[in-house]
Design a protein around this motif. Structure first.
Motif, mmCIF file in Angstrom:
data_model
loop_
_atom_site.group_PDB
_atom_site.id
_atom_site.type_symbol
_atom_site.label_atom_id
_atom_site.label_comp_id
_atom_site.label_asym_id
_atom_site.label_seq_id
_atom_site.Cartn_x
_atom_site.Cartn_y
_atom_site.Cartn_z
ATOM 1 N N LEU A 149 -3.020 6.267 3.120
ATOM 2 C CA LEU A 149 -2.475 4.948 2.593
ATOM 3 C C LEU A 149 -1.292 4.495 3.430
ATOM 4 N N THR A 150 -1.289 3.083 3.733
ATOM 5 C CA THR A 150 -0.152 2.620 4.487
ATOM 6 C C THR A 150 0.830 1.813 3.447
ATOM 7 N N LEU A 151 2.190 2.177 3.710
ATOM 8 C CA LEU A 151 3.010 1.501 2.657
ATOM 9 C C LEU A 151 3.372 -0.017 3.433
ATOM 10 N N ASP A 152 4.198 -0.622 2.694
ATOM 11 C CA ASP A 152 4.685 -2.120 3.373
ATOM 12 C C ASP A 152 5.589 -2.121 4.351
ATOM 13 N N ASP A 153 6.309 -0.841 4.686
ATOM 14 C CA ASP A 153 7.337 -0.917 5.674
ATOM 15 C C ASP A 153 6.616 -0.028 6.971
ATOM 16 N N THR A 204 9.632 6.333 -2.607
ATOM 17 C CA THR A 204 9.956 5.516 -1.259
ATOM 18 C C THR A 204 10.551 4.207 -1.661
ATOM 19 N N GLY A 205 10.207 3.660 -2.633
ATOM 20 C CA GLY A 205 10.493 2.455 -3.016
ATOM 21 C C GLY A 205 9.823 1.074 -2.351
ATOM 22 N N GLN A 206 8.832 1.729 -1.638
ATOM 23 C CA GLN A 206 7.894 0.796 -1.143
ATOM 24 C C GLN A 206 6.448 0.521 -1.924
ATOM 25 N N GLU A 207 5.849 -0.704 -1.416
ATOM 26 C CA GLU A 207 4.604 -0.595 -2.269
ATOM 27 C C GLU A 207 3.325 -0.235 -1.307
ATOM 28 N N ILE A 208 2.262 0.304 -1.809
ATOM 29 C CA ILE A 208 1.294 0.454 -0.825
ATOM 30 C C ILE A 208 0.464 -0.684 -0.663
ATOM 31 N N VAL A 209 0.062 -0.663 0.616
ATOM 32 C CA VAL A 209 -0.459 -2.137 1.149
ATOM 33 C C VAL A 209 -2.113 -1.927 1.528
#
Ligand code: NAD
Length: 334
Positions: A213-217, A181-186
């Motif tokens: 999990l929720t990602l930063d987007d 995804t190219g996203q971080e898990i927040v």
């Protein structure tokens, strides 16, 4: 190139066979705390063996592969860095967050390349999904589903030093979610159960787990893990977007029986272990490490990448124990 390998258990013996078959590896030398196991593997493969990791490094190697049980990773990685030897280390880098943080600092302060063994990054399916997300082929991505279902538990003595299901097993999902995804898990909300052997709960571990999990987007991820999937070794990822859905792991080996009348998908045969499921990926991964060791490419998966995945696993353990949502920034980053 002369490569040293420490640890000849399940994955170590398998990596030894792969390394021995690479054109770029001229010599392989293996070692293990169980010296008889190292000697016997060396004889079977026709490679050298060393009595200790110190002897292996003193003999001169161009690259070190660490495939010992997890508690062996940290001391060996330190030895590799001190000796200035490019090092491949199986996941997780260490059993604890503190050790992982220390190793991330040491590795980033060193010129010696370190490659961490998240082989899914070399699997064609995950690479295709990453490209699709990157190119916008799926529209905007809102949901990801990730499963790691082992067919059967590892041996009982593996569990107490494994770090637990999230740090040992789901850590692959945490890494590949970041990669695809190219996203971080927040943030995470995680739970677990022990419905199988009691050696899991005796080690304060679980054999089955789930997490949101929720990602930063804002993308939402549902994650599932188990050590008991009698249907086969089943590792999948689905990326669901406004314009399409892409699935990794959906081929004729899928370890699911369709309940729909007249449907004969998947046709089989199924995978029964991670070695079968990821055979080409493990080969590509070690081929890449040989390139890292020869200086022709940078590490494709750094200790810092492994630290980010470990922080998510740590957050899941806190969440499971405290029965609450945990933000990743609660877990130390440096
Ligand atoms: N990337 C993957 O898909 C994958 C799959 C399986 C295991 N792993 C990882 O690989 C590691 C090994 O797992 P395994 O299933 O092969 O375990 P295993 O228990 O089958 O084998 C571990 C081996 O390491 C040896 N050993 C332990 N400490 C040592 C030390 N300090 N020096 C030398 N040898 C030592 C043991 O004697 C044993 O032979 C674990 O960290 C695990 O998380 C990764």
């Amino acid at each position: 190139m002369r490569i040293g390998l420490a640890g000849v258990g399940r994955i170590g013996a398998f990596h030894a066979e792969t390394l021995r078959s690479l054109d770029t590896v001229d010599e392989l030398v293996v070692t293990d705390l169980d010296t008889a196991a190292a000697r016997s593997l060396a004889e079977r493969l026709g490679v050298a063996h060393a009595e200790t990791s110190e002897a292996l490094l003193a003999g001169g190697v161009d690259g070190l592969v660490i495939a010992t049980a997890t508690p062996g990773h940290s001391p060996l990685l330190r030895q590799g860095l001190e000796a200035g030897v490019p090092t491949f280390c199986e996941k997780p880098v260490a059993s604890t967050l503190e050790e992982t943080l220390e190793l991330a600092k040491l590795a980033s302060a060193s010129d010696v390349p370190v490659h961490i063994g998240f082989q899914r990054r070399f699997d064609q399916g995950y690479q295709r999904a990453r490209q699709a997300v990157h190119d916008g082929e799926l529209g905007f991505v809102h949901t990801v589903r990730a499963n790691t279902h082992d067919q059967a538990p590892p041996h009982a003595t593996y569990i107490p030093t494994s770090g637990g299901l999230f740090r040992d097993c789901s850590i692959h999902d945490f890494d590949i979610i970041r990669f695809v995804t190219g996203q971080e898990i927040v943030s995470v909300y995680a739970t677990g159960a022990n419905k199988g052997a009691s050696f899991f709960s005796e080690a304060d571990d679980v054999d089955t787990a789930a997490a949101v999990l929720t990602l930063d987007d804002g993308t939402l991820v549902t994650l599932s893990a188990t050590r008991y999937n009698g249907a086969g070794h089943d590792v999948r990822l689905e990326v669901i977007g406004s314009d399409g859905t892409m699935g990794v792991g959906y081929d004729d080996s899928l370890a699911v029986t369709s309940a729909q009348e007249g449907v004969d998908f998947p046709k089989g045969p199924r995978h029964w272990s991670f070695m079968e499921r990821f055979l080409p990926a493990y080969r590509s991964e070690l081929t890449a490490f040989a390139e890292v060791a020869s200086g022709s490419r940078p590490s494709p998966c750094t200790v810092d990448d492994a630290l980010q995945a470990f922080r998510v696993a740590e957050a899941c353990e806190i969440s499971r124990h405290e029965d609450r949502m945990v933000r990743i920034d609660e877990v130390a980053a440096t």
